[in-house]
Design an enzyme around this catalytic site. Structure first.
Site, PDB file in Angstrom:
ATOM      1  N   GLN A  98      -8.126  -0.523   3.770  1.00  0.00           N
ATOM      2  CA  GLN A  98      -8.143  -0.966   4.039  1.00  0.00           C
ATOM      3  C   GLN A  98      -9.909  -1.269   3.637  1.00  0.00           C
ATOM      4  O   GLN A  98     -10.254  -2.362   4.562  1.00  0.00           O
ATOM      5  CB  GLN A  98      -8.778   0.179   5.581  1.00  0.00           C
ATOM      6  N   GLY A 129       0.857  -1.280  -0.115  1.00  0.00           N
ATOM      7  CA  GLY A 129      -0.204   0.129   0.240  1.00  0.00           C
ATOM      8  C   GLY A 129       0.781   1.223  -0.184  1.00  0.00           C
ATOM      9  O   GLY A 129       0.501   2.015  -0.182  1.00  0.00           O
ATOM     10  N   THR A 130       2.557   1.148   1.322  1.00  0.00           N
ATOM     11  CA  THR A 130       2.959   2.037   0.921  1.00  0.00           C
ATOM     12  C   THR A 130       3.445   2.587  -0.578  1.00  0.00           C
ATOM     13  O   THR A 130       3.519   3.863  -0.835  1.00  0.00           O
ATOM     14  CB  THR A 130       3.765   2.218   1.764  1.00  0.00           C
ATOM     15  N   SER A 168      -3.674  -2.970  -0.552  1.00  0.00           N
ATOM     16  CA  SER A 168      -2.790  -3.749  -0.153  1.00  0.00           C
ATOM     17  C   SER A 168      -2.930  -5.341   0.433  1.00  0.00           C
ATOM     18  O   SER A 168      -4.071  -5.514   0.614  1.00  0.00           O
ATOM     19  CB  SER A 168      -2.274  -3.260   1.395  1.00  0.00           C
ATOM     20  N   ALA A 169      -2.233  -6.097  -0.360  1.00  0.00           N
ATOM     21  CA  ALA A 169      -2.790  -7.890  -0.247  1.00  0.00           C
ATOM     22  C   ALA A 169      -2.327  -7.829   1.910  1.00  0.00           C
ATOM     23  O   ALA A 169      -4.111  -8.978   2.048  1.00  0.00           O
ATOM     24  CB  ALA A 169      -1.677  -8.583  -0.982  1.00  0.00           C
ATOM     25  N   HIS A 170      -1.534  -7.445   2.527  1.00  0.00           N
ATOM     26  CA  HIS A 170      -1.426  -8.148   3.920  1.00  0.00           C
ATOM     27  C   HIS A 170      -2.932  -8.146   4.158  1.00  0.00           C
ATOM     28  O   HIS A 170      -3.200  -8.040   6.200  1.00  0.00           O
ATOM     29  CB  HIS A 170      -0.414  -8.250   4.544  1.00  0.00           C
ATOM     30  N   ASN A 188      -7.729   4.450   8.358  1.00  0.00           N
ATOM     31  CA  ASN A 188      -7.558   3.071   8.886  1.00  0.00           C
ATOM     32  C   ASN A 188      -7.653   3.094  10.475  1.00  0.00           C
ATOM     33  O   ASN A 188      -7.748   2.214  11.509  1.00  0.00           O
ATOM     34  CB  ASN A 188      -6.215   2.891   8.566  1.00  0.00           C
ATOM     35  N   CYS A 240       2.159   1.767  12.891  1.00  0.00           N
ATOM     36  CA  CYS A 240       2.951   2.194  12.140  1.00  0.00           C
ATOM     37  C   CYS A 240       3.287   3.373  13.179  1.00  0.00           C
ATOM     38  O   CYS A 240       4.405   3.971  13.970  1.00  0.00           O
ATOM     39  CB  CYS A 240       3.252   3.422  11.133  1.00  0.00           C
TER      40      CYS A 240
END
Ligand code: PLP
Length: 387
Positions: A178, A71-72, A198-200, A150, A324
């Protein structure tokens, strides 16, 4: 002691079916997708199949998906790619509650001559599309507003924002890290030009993601190197990761309708019970226009970090703010943007549910949380100074 994991917004376990399909690409089918012999072509075929599955999850065409390292990277690509696509436009509109991946990229561009407007949000975390409309100038290159936040779970009116952007001829990006797996996501219904994933966050592996780029959108290439990803993002592909991402997308597409209803039920039960059982609690984020799996509260006179440590002793994993920022003592920029005081922002607690969360898990939290809060309040210098 049974562990209760309630931090699915930070990351999710990789789905066993995704792990299974990834495995051969670490060993037997290890080829480089750029190689023309069969090993390479086998790997190439696998990533193209994954691309189709990821595209299907958001109603896109496969050639509109560019794979990234998460995602970043997708957010960096979207913001910098749109900013550098035109030399005449040097203005970006975003919101005050974006993830650091967008905010820090905007700050970087400000240091390089770009102007950035950070739209405020209301007390529930909603951006007002009227503010975006007012902020647009003939120099605006991009509007970037997240699909859902998020930390507080608020779902933003991004279809309305996209309609405003389209009318003004401005590119529209959303950070949707998200939402897939939680909500149905359709790039056409939302009217997006760019969308980060983002996959995770939905049972795929970590370090894998994608940027959707609508056909015809002007974008500067992100990673310069080999000609992978149609010259937009060079670098040998993470084949096992992408295969897992494809599988997770396929699973999410099927699961979303039922799962979002089930999670909403768990969310509302936990939210209501915490508000009823503990006094001095404020719900952060919109009461209904929020992610089905997100509960975020500020609990007066107790520190979020102390609650986390005490919950951890009871084998419950939760979060204060985003992953983060939870290792820093800075108050969350999202909670401050809602109008919370530093004290309230530091007393926040986020629970995010997922595929393996049950109603017994919710009861497990309700059994220990009031006790932890009253114990911490009894020792709280914050409360004593008010008495
Ligand atoms: N955007 C949002 C809204 C997020 O929640 C996250 C991760 O927490 C990211 C971007 C970054 O994604 P990744 O962890 O894949 O780099």
């Amino acid at each position: 002691m049974r562990r209760i994991y309630l931090d699915y917004a930070a990351t999710t376990p990789t789905h066993p079916d995704a792990v299974k399909v990834m495995e051969p690409y670490f060993t037997d089918a290890f080829g480089n997708p750029s190689s023309i012999y069969s090993y390479g072509q086998e790997a190439k075929g696998a990533i193209e199949e994954a691309r189709e599955k990821v595209a299907a999850l958001i109603g896109a065409h496969d050639d509109e998906i560019v794979f990234t390292s998460g995602g970043t990277e997708a957010d960096n690509f979207a913001v910098k790619g749109a900013a550098f696509a035109s030399s005449e436009r040097n203005h970006i509109i975003t919101s005050a509650i974006e993830h650091h991946a967008v905010i820090e990229t905007c700050k970087f561009l400000q240091r390089h001559g770009f102007e950035v407007t950070y739209l405020p949000v209301d007390k529930d975390g909603l951006v007002d599309p009227y503010d975006a409309k007012q902020a647009i100038t003939d120099k605006t290159a991009l509007i970037s507003v997240m699909h859902a936040n998020n930390e507080i779970g608020t779902i933003e009116p991004i279809a309305e924002l996209a309609a405003i952007a389209r009318e003004a001829g401005v590119c529209m990006h959303t950070d949707a890290v998200q939402t897939p797996g939680q909500l149905p996501v359709s790039v056409d219904d939302l009217g997006m030009d760019l969308l980060s994933m983002s996959a995770h966050k939905f049972y795929g592996p970590k370090g894998v993601g994608a940027l959707y780029i609508r056909k015809g959108t002007r974008m500067a290439a992100f990673m310069h190197g080999g000609g992978q990803e149609r010259n937009r993002r060079g670098g040998t592909e993470n084949v096992p990761g992408l295969v897992g991402f494809g599988k997770a997308s396929e699973i999410a597409r099927e699961a979303v309708p039922e799962e979002s209803v089930r999670l909403t039920r768990l969310r509302d039960y936990l939210m209501k019970s915490i508000l009823e059982q503990i006094d001095g609690v404020r719900l952060n984020g919109h009461p209904t226009q929020r992610l089905p799996n997100n509960v975020n509260v500020s609990i007066d006179y107790v520190e979020g970090e102390s609650m986390l440590l005490n919950l951890d002793l009871e084998a419950i994993c939760a979060s204060t703010g985003s992953a983060c920022s939870s290792s820093t003592l800075e108050a969350s920029h999202v909670l401050l943007a809602l109008g919370l005081t530093h004290e309230q922002a530091h007393s926040s607690l986020r629970f995010t549910m997922g595929k393996w969360t049950t109603s017994e898990d919710m009861d497990g939290v309700l059994e220990v949380l009031p006790r932890i809060v009253y114990k911490l309040r009894a020792m709280s210098p914050l409360l004593k100074s008010r008495q």
